[in-house]
Design an enzyme around this catalytic site. Structure first.
Site, PDB file in Angstrom:
ATOM      1  N   GLU A 173      32.155  39.759  41.616  1.00 15.14           N
ATOM      2  CA  GLU A 173      33.422  39.068  41.360  1.00 15.14           C
ATOM      3  C   GLU A 173      33.959  38.397  42.613  1.00 15.14           C
ATOM      4  O   GLU A 173      34.488  37.275  42.542  1.00 15.14           O
ATOM      5  CB  GLU A 173      34.440  40.056  40.790  1.00 15.14           C
ATOM      6  N   HIS A 207      39.170  38.242  32.748  1.00 12.28           N
ATOM      7  CA  HIS A 207      39.371  39.603  32.246  1.00 12.28           C
ATOM      8  C   HIS A 207      40.051  39.635  30.885  1.00 12.28           C
ATOM      9  O   HIS A 207      40.244  40.719  30.317  1.00 12.28           O
ATOM     10  CB  HIS A 207      40.206  40.416  33.246  1.00 12.28           C
TER      11      HIS A 207
END
Length: 338
Positions: A173, A207
């Site tokens: 990420e 997310h």
């Protein structure tokens, strides 16, 4: 329209003035257009998430949660492939559009030079922010001994969930949403403030898909509560993204934000209410903690709780005051906030 020059000297003066106005004084166009930077950022986000739903091995279902070892292994393979693709595309764009050398590309991606001092200062800054939770977990819950011996760390990394949460997740990420996306926005001419508050939105959006997974595994939860949960997750991931983008720009060091990300995942969300060591309902932080004796008697008095909240506030104040000093670095990216 200006009058025509009366002599050759006036003509040269007019030509020089035209050059000064339209060429010498004109800003150079960005190496990467803002539109290209935005589209590539969106592409990286989609490529990172989409493979989770293309295969039955990674696609969540009522019978296969994202925490199943087989699902984690398959998702690790998918994330590795998408990260390699995104890195290759970014390096190609930086080399062809900005005409950067290999050393300049590594510098802009925050990969080189390596600065252990910057990483240590970043972890110290995050530890100051989490002074209260560190006190609760280490002192109140008695985990300090396990931290010193490293036993807790070893057990955590031996599990697939720990490997995902503290290694694969933070590394992949931060590579995508900091080391790749931020340099593209730097070369597109975005200011540091714009980068800090814009690029983390891609991170937060990535997310949102957890809402779908949560609905599959918790079908009885009302949709409104599931939406609130997803909004809350988007909010705190974006907030962390603001901090990570700030640190990356200020230090030019991707390793700092990877370590900070892993540390925050390990700590979980701080307690904002209740008595330390007592978890009403589902715990907010790492599960499996209790300050109750077998008979149910509490072993920690209110002084411990008061100490926790004092440290929680003091940590937030200390974080605010040390944010710039502990992220000061000679490796900062161009245009880093001072």
């Amino acid at each position: 329209m200006p009058p025509p020059p009366k002599s050759w000297r006036d003509g040269f003066i007019a030509l020089e003035a035209m050059y000064e106005k339209h060429f010498k004084g004109a800003p150079n166009p960005p190496a990467v257009s803002p539109t290209a930077a935005a589209l590539l950022s969106l592409f990286f986000t989609v490529v990172y998430v989409l493979p989770f739903y293309l295969s039955s091995a990674t696609r969540p279902s009522p019978h296969l949660t994202r925490d199943a070892p087989s699902s984690i292994r398959a998702r690790v393979r998918a994330v590795t492939s998408s990260s390699i693709l995104s890195i290759g595309l970014t390096v190609f764009v930086l080399h062809r559009s900005a005409h950067l050398s290999a050393a300049d590309i590594l510098r802009l991606l925050g990969v080189w030079p390596v600065s252990p001092v910057d990483s240590a200062k970043t972890i110290l800054l995050v530890a100051i922010l989490f002074a209260g939770p560190l006190f609760e977990n280490g002192i109140v819950d008695g985990e300090l001994k396990d931290w010193v011996t490293g036993r807790d760390v070893i057990q955590t990394f031996r599990s697939w969930i720990g490997y995902r949460n503290y290694v694969v997740g933070p590394v992949s990420e931060e590579l995508i949403w900091r080391a790749l996306i931020i340099p593209l926005h730097v070369l597109a001419g975005f200011s540091a403030k714009q980068i800090i508050f814009l690029t983390p939105l891609y991170f937060g959006i990535a997310h949102v898909h957890h809402l779908y997974e949560f609905r599959l595994t918790h079908p009885r939860t009302p949709l409104f509560l599931a939406l609130l949960r997803s909004l809350f997750q988007f909010t705190y991931t974006s907030l962390f993204g603001f901090f990570a983008a700030f640190v990356f720009i200020r230090t030019g060091n991707v390793y700092s934000v990877i370590l900070a990300h892993s540390f925050c995942n390990w700590m979980g969300l701080p307690r904002f209410y209740g008595r330390v060591g007592v978890q009403p309902g589902e715990p907010i932080g790492p599960p499996g903690k209790s300050d109750e004796q077998p008979g149910g008697e509490q072993i920690h008095g209110p002084v411990w709780t008061l100490g926790y909240y004092v440290l929680l506030v003091a940590g937030a104040v200390g974080f605010y005051w040390q944010l710039f000093p502990l992220t000061d670095s000679s490796h900062a990216l161009p245009g880093a906030p001072k």
